[in-house]
Design a protein around this motif. Structure first.
Motif, PDB file in Angstrom:
ATOM      1  N   THR A  74      49.974  63.253  -5.766  1.00 14.85           N
ATOM      2  CA  THR A  74      49.864  61.891  -4.926  1.00 14.85           C
ATOM      3  C   THR A  74      50.549  61.779  -3.528  1.00 14.85           C
ATOM      4  OG1 THR A  74      52.077  61.299  -5.870  1.00 14.85           O
ATOM      5  CG2 THR A  74      50.178  60.743  -6.968  1.00 14.85           C
ATOM      6  N   ASP A  75      51.143  62.934  -3.126  1.00 15.62           N
ATOM      7  CA  ASP A  75      51.910  63.443  -1.834  1.00 15.62           C
ATOM      8  C   ASP A  75      50.710  63.217  -0.882  1.00 15.62           C
ATOM      9  OD1 ASP A  75      54.122  63.533   0.113  1.00 15.62           O
ATOM     10  OD2 ASP A  75      52.716  65.493  -0.001  1.00 15.62           O
ATOM     11  N   PRO A  76      50.552  62.528   0.146  1.00 10.77           N
ATOM     12  CA  PRO A  76      49.935  62.581   1.023  1.00 10.77           C
ATOM     13  C   PRO A  76      49.574  63.944   1.801  1.00 10.77           C
ATOM     14  CG  PRO A  76      50.588  60.670   1.514  1.00 10.77           C
ATOM     15  CD  PRO A  76      51.484  61.208   0.434  1.00 10.77           C
ATOM     16  N   ALA A  77      50.578  64.485   2.193  1.00 11.42           N
ATOM     17  CA  ALA A  77      50.652  65.735   2.806  1.00 11.42           C
ATOM     18  C   ALA A  77      50.088  66.987   1.816  1.00 11.42           C
ATOM     19  CB  ALA A  77      52.055  66.248   3.241  1.00 11.42           C
ATOM     20  N   ALA A  78      50.503  66.803   0.497  1.00 11.07           N
ATOM     21  CA  ALA A  78      49.876  67.820  -0.415  1.00 11.07           C
ATOM     22  C   ALA A  78      48.411  67.529  -0.741  1.00 11.07           C
ATOM     23  CB  ALA A  78      50.623  67.647  -1.716  1.00 11.07           C
ATOM     24  N   MET A  79      47.976  66.334  -0.730  1.00 11.95           N
ATOM     25  CA  MET A  79      46.533  65.870  -0.805  1.00 11.95           C
ATOM     26  C   MET A  79      45.730  66.658   0.499  1.00 11.95           C
ATOM     27  SD  MET A  79      46.785  62.023  -2.298  1.00 11.95           S
ATOM     28  CE  MET A  79      44.996  61.609  -2.398  1.00 11.95           C
ATOM     29  N   ARG A  80      46.319  66.243   1.641  1.00  6.82           N
ATOM     30  CA  ARG A  80      45.816  66.792   2.670  1.00  6.82           C
ATOM     31  C   ARG A  80      45.465  68.431   2.768  1.00  6.82           C
ATOM     32  NH1 ARG A  80      45.755  68.811   7.778  1.00  6.82           N
ATOM     33  NH2 ARG A  80      44.720  67.402   9.434  1.00  6.82           N
ATOM     34  N   ALA A  81      46.655  69.267   2.309  1.00 11.52           N
ATOM     35  CA  ALA A  81      46.514  70.555   2.149  1.00 11.52           C
ATOM     36  C   ALA A  81      45.530  70.854   1.169  1.00 11.52           C
ATOM     37  CB  ALA A  81      47.905  70.745   2.022  1.00 11.52           C
ATOM     38  N   LEU A  82      45.477  70.199   0.093  1.00  9.97           N
ATOM     39  CA  LEU A  82      44.364  70.492  -0.936  1.00  9.97           C
ATOM     40  C   LEU A  82      43.142  70.361  -0.239  1.00  9.97           C
ATOM     41  CD1 LEU A  82      43.095  71.206  -3.559  1.00  9.97           C
ATOM     42  CD2 LEU A  82      43.304  68.552  -4.148  1.00  9.97           C
ATOM     43  N   LEU A  83      42.603  69.508   0.408  1.00  4.74           N
ATOM     44  CA  LEU A  83      41.260  69.273   1.314  1.00  4.74           C
ATOM     45  C   LEU A  83      41.222  70.459   2.312  1.00  4.74           C
ATOM     46  CD1 LEU A  83      40.934  65.268   2.128  1.00  4.74           C
ATOM     47  CD2 LEU A  83      39.960  66.917   0.172  1.00  4.74           C
ATOM     48  N   VAL A  84      42.337  70.776   2.811  1.00  4.05           N
ATOM     49  CA  VAL A  84      42.279  72.077   3.786  1.00  4.05           C
ATOM     50  C   VAL A  84      41.590  73.287   3.034  1.00  4.05           C
ATOM     51  CG1 VAL A  84      43.426  73.383   5.235  1.00  4.05           C
ATOM     52  CG2 VAL A  84      43.604  70.903   5.691  1.00  4.05           C
ATOM     53  N   ARG A  85      42.522  73.483   1.801  1.00  2.00           N
ATOM     54  CA  ARG A  85      42.007  74.603   1.132  1.00  2.00           C
ATOM     55  C   ARG A  85      40.847  74.729   0.842  1.00  2.00           C
ATOM     56  NH1 ARG A  85      46.588  75.528  -3.311  1.00  2.00           N
ATOM     57  NH2 ARG A  85      45.389  77.010  -3.767  1.00  2.00           N
ATOM     58  N   LEU A  86      40.172  73.514   0.220  1.00  2.80           N
ATOM     59  CA  LEU A  86      38.799  73.458  -0.182  1.00  2.80           C
ATOM     60  C   LEU A  86      37.738  73.564   0.981  1.00  2.80           C
ATOM     61  CD1 LEU A  86      39.068  70.304  -2.392  1.00  2.80           C
ATOM     62  CD2 LEU A  86      38.023  72.429  -3.085  1.00  2.80           C
ATOM     63  N   THR A  87      38.342  73.045   1.923  1.00  3.88           N
ATOM     64  CA  THR A  87      37.336  73.203   2.875  1.00  3.88           C
ATOM     65  C   THR A  87      37.383  74.736   3.444  1.00  3.88           C
ATOM     66  OG1 THR A  87      37.527  70.814   3.615  1.00  3.88           O
ATOM     67  CG2 THR A  87      36.644  72.379   5.524  1.00  3.88           C
ATOM     68  N   ASP A  88      38.290  75.228   3.646  1.00  6.24           N
ATOM     69  CA  ASP A  88      38.484  76.635   4.160  1.00  6.24           C
ATOM     70  C   ASP A  88      37.642  77.437   3.362  1.00  6.24           C
ATOM     71  OD1 ASP A  88      40.016  75.644   6.447  1.00  6.24           O
ATOM     72  OD2 ASP A  88      41.880  76.397   5.558  1.00  6.24           O
ATOM     73  N   GLU A 136      42.457  62.001  12.476  1.00  6.47           N
ATOM     74  CA  GLU A 136      43.478  61.912  11.623  1.00  6.47           C
ATOM     75  C   GLU A 136      43.565  60.697  10.751  1.00  6.47           C
ATOM     76  OE1 GLU A 136      46.062  63.868   9.221  1.00  6.47           O
ATOM     77  OE2 GLU A 136      45.201  64.818  11.061  1.00  6.47           O
ATOM     78  N   ASN A 137      43.365  59.527  11.723  1.00  8.27           N
ATOM     79  CA  ASN A 137      43.420  58.304  11.041  1.00  8.27           C
ATOM     80  C   ASN A 137      42.132  58.163   9.980  1.00  8.27           C
ATOM     81  OD1 ASN A 137      41.462  57.983  12.755  1.00  8.27           O
ATOM     82  ND2 ASN A 137      41.864  56.154  13.346  1.00  8.27           N
ATOM     83  N   TYR A 138      41.056  58.866  10.270  1.00  8.81           N
ATOM     84  CA  TYR A 138      39.970  58.936   9.388  1.00  8.81           C
ATOM     85  C   TYR A 138      40.099  59.616   8.113  1.00  8.81           C
ATOM     86  CZ  TYR A 138      35.110  60.101   7.547  1.00  8.81           C
ATOM     87  OH  TYR A 138      34.231  60.354   6.969  1.00  8.81           O
ATOM     88  N   ILE A 139      40.712  60.773   8.383  1.00  7.63           N
ATOM     89  CA  ILE A 139      41.177  61.677   7.064  1.00  7.63           C
ATOM     90  C   ILE A 139      42.368  60.687   6.200  1.00  7.63           C
ATOM     91  CG2 ILE A 139      42.394  63.900   6.419  1.00  7.63           C
ATOM     92  CD1 ILE A 139      39.508  64.287   7.524  1.00  7.63           C
ATOM     93  N   ALA A 140      43.115  60.072   6.802  1.00 10.35           N
ATOM     94  CA  ALA A 140      44.209  59.260   5.984  1.00 10.35           C
ATOM     95  C   ALA A 140      43.403  58.465   5.167  1.00 10.35           C
ATOM     96  CB  ALA A 140      44.947  58.771   6.859  1.00 10.35           C
ATOM     97  N   ALA A 141      42.248  57.771   5.682  1.00 10.94           N
ATOM     98  CA  ALA A 141      41.566  56.546   4.962  1.00 10.94           C
ATOM     99  C   ALA A 141      40.819  57.436   3.924  1.00 10.94           C
ATOM    100  CB  ALA A 141      40.602  56.143   5.793  1.00 10.94           C
ATOM    101  N   MET A 142      40.341  58.483   4.101  1.00  6.33           N
ATOM    102  CA  MET A 142      39.574  59.217   2.982  1.00  6.33           C
ATOM    103  C   MET A 142      40.520  59.703   2.009  1.00  6.33           C
ATOM    104  SD  MET A 142      36.262  59.459   3.861  1.00  6.33           S
ATOM    105  CE  MET A 142      36.658  57.578   4.346  1.00  6.33           C
ATOM    106  N   LEU A 143      41.682  60.144   2.361  1.00  5.29           N
ATOM    107  CA  LEU A 143      42.713  60.543   1.150  1.00  5.29           C
ATOM    108  C   LEU A 143      42.837  59.140   0.316  1.00  5.29           C
ATOM    109  CD1 LEU A 143      45.243  62.683   3.245  1.00  5.29           C
ATOM    110  CD2 LEU A 143      43.603  63.582   1.671  1.00  5.29           C
ATOM    111  N   LYS A 144      42.763  58.297   0.560  1.00  5.92           N
ATOM    112  CA  LYS A 144      43.012  56.837  -0.367  1.00  5.92           C
ATOM    113  C   LYS A 144      41.821  56.660  -1.227  1.00  5.92           C
ATOM    114  CE  LYS A 144      45.875  54.604   3.424  1.00  5.92           C
ATOM    115  NZ  LYS A 144      46.171  53.450   4.090  1.00  5.92           N
TER     116      LYS A 144
END
Length: 207
Positions: free
Chosen positions: A119-133, A150-158
């Motif tokens: 649920t941590d936004p930073a951890a969720m973003r890191a997951l998306l980075v790992r998947l994409t990479d 960055e605001n677009y990615i933040a919205a996507m994480l929600k």
């Protein structure tokens, strides 16, 4: 899952490599409401060094009810490789006694475990980075999460439900005619190649 001894693959490194090569998985979880099991197809990445058997990471679309149910009960995940029909006409031994019937050959890895929410936004973003990479790694010009605002990615994480799933059990089933005589396995390999099923022929063990 029923796995006859002849078809069992137990080497941890081999199973991990298979998961990495076939990341699009079928994830099933019991419905907490008592209905039919919930099923979702989704890409997963493996952290082999985490836990006794490794840990899987992925996410659901937020509207998917499976995303809430996945935390309530253990899940089963199937990673599947090449598969195909096997004709008894490919067996030279059939000419001797006629005792042969069709079958289906395949490779899969069967995993079970209970998901834990990220649920941590930073951890969720890191997951998306790992998947994409992982899935962009073969491209000369790779798209990166940082390419988007960055605001677009933040919205996507929600809009996602992220999770990790420590693997509790890990099993492989390589049903590749290992129980047939050497000449029949050679016949299967030749038959598969003639049918255009080269991927399955490549993993069929030659005598």
């Amino acid at each position: 899952m029923y796995i006859p001894p002849a078809f069992a693959e137990t080497d941890r490194a081999t199973l991990h490599a298979f998961i990495a090569a076939h990341p699009f998985a079928l994830l099933t979880t019991a419905d907490p409401a008592g209905g039919a099991p919930l099923v979702t197809l989704l890409p997963l990445i493996l952290a082999p060094e985490e836990g006794a058997h490794g840990t899987l990471y992925g996410h659901f679309a937020k509207p998917n009810p499976h995303g809430a149910a996945v935390f309530t009960a253990p899940s089963r995940i199937i990673f599947q490789g090449p598969d195909g029909y096997i004709s008894p006409g490919w067996y030279p031994t059939k000419q001797e006694h006629g005792k042969a019937v069709p079958t289906w050959n395949y490779q899969l890895v069967d995993v079970t475990g209970t998901a834990e929410a990220i649920t941590d936004p930073a951890a969720m973003r890191a997951l998306l980075v790992r998947l994409t990479d992982k899935f962009e790694s073969h491209r000369a010009e790779r798209w990166q999460v940082s390419d988007a605002p960055e605001n677009y990615i933040a919205a996507m994480l929600k809009g996602i439900t992220a999770f990790k799933l420590p693997i509790a059990t890990l099993a492989g089933k390589w049903k590749l005619s290992q129980n047939r005589p050497a000449e029949d396995r050679l016949g299967v390999i030749a038959g598969l190649r003639a049918d255009g099923a080269g991927a399955l022929a490549d993993v069929t063990p030659a005598p």
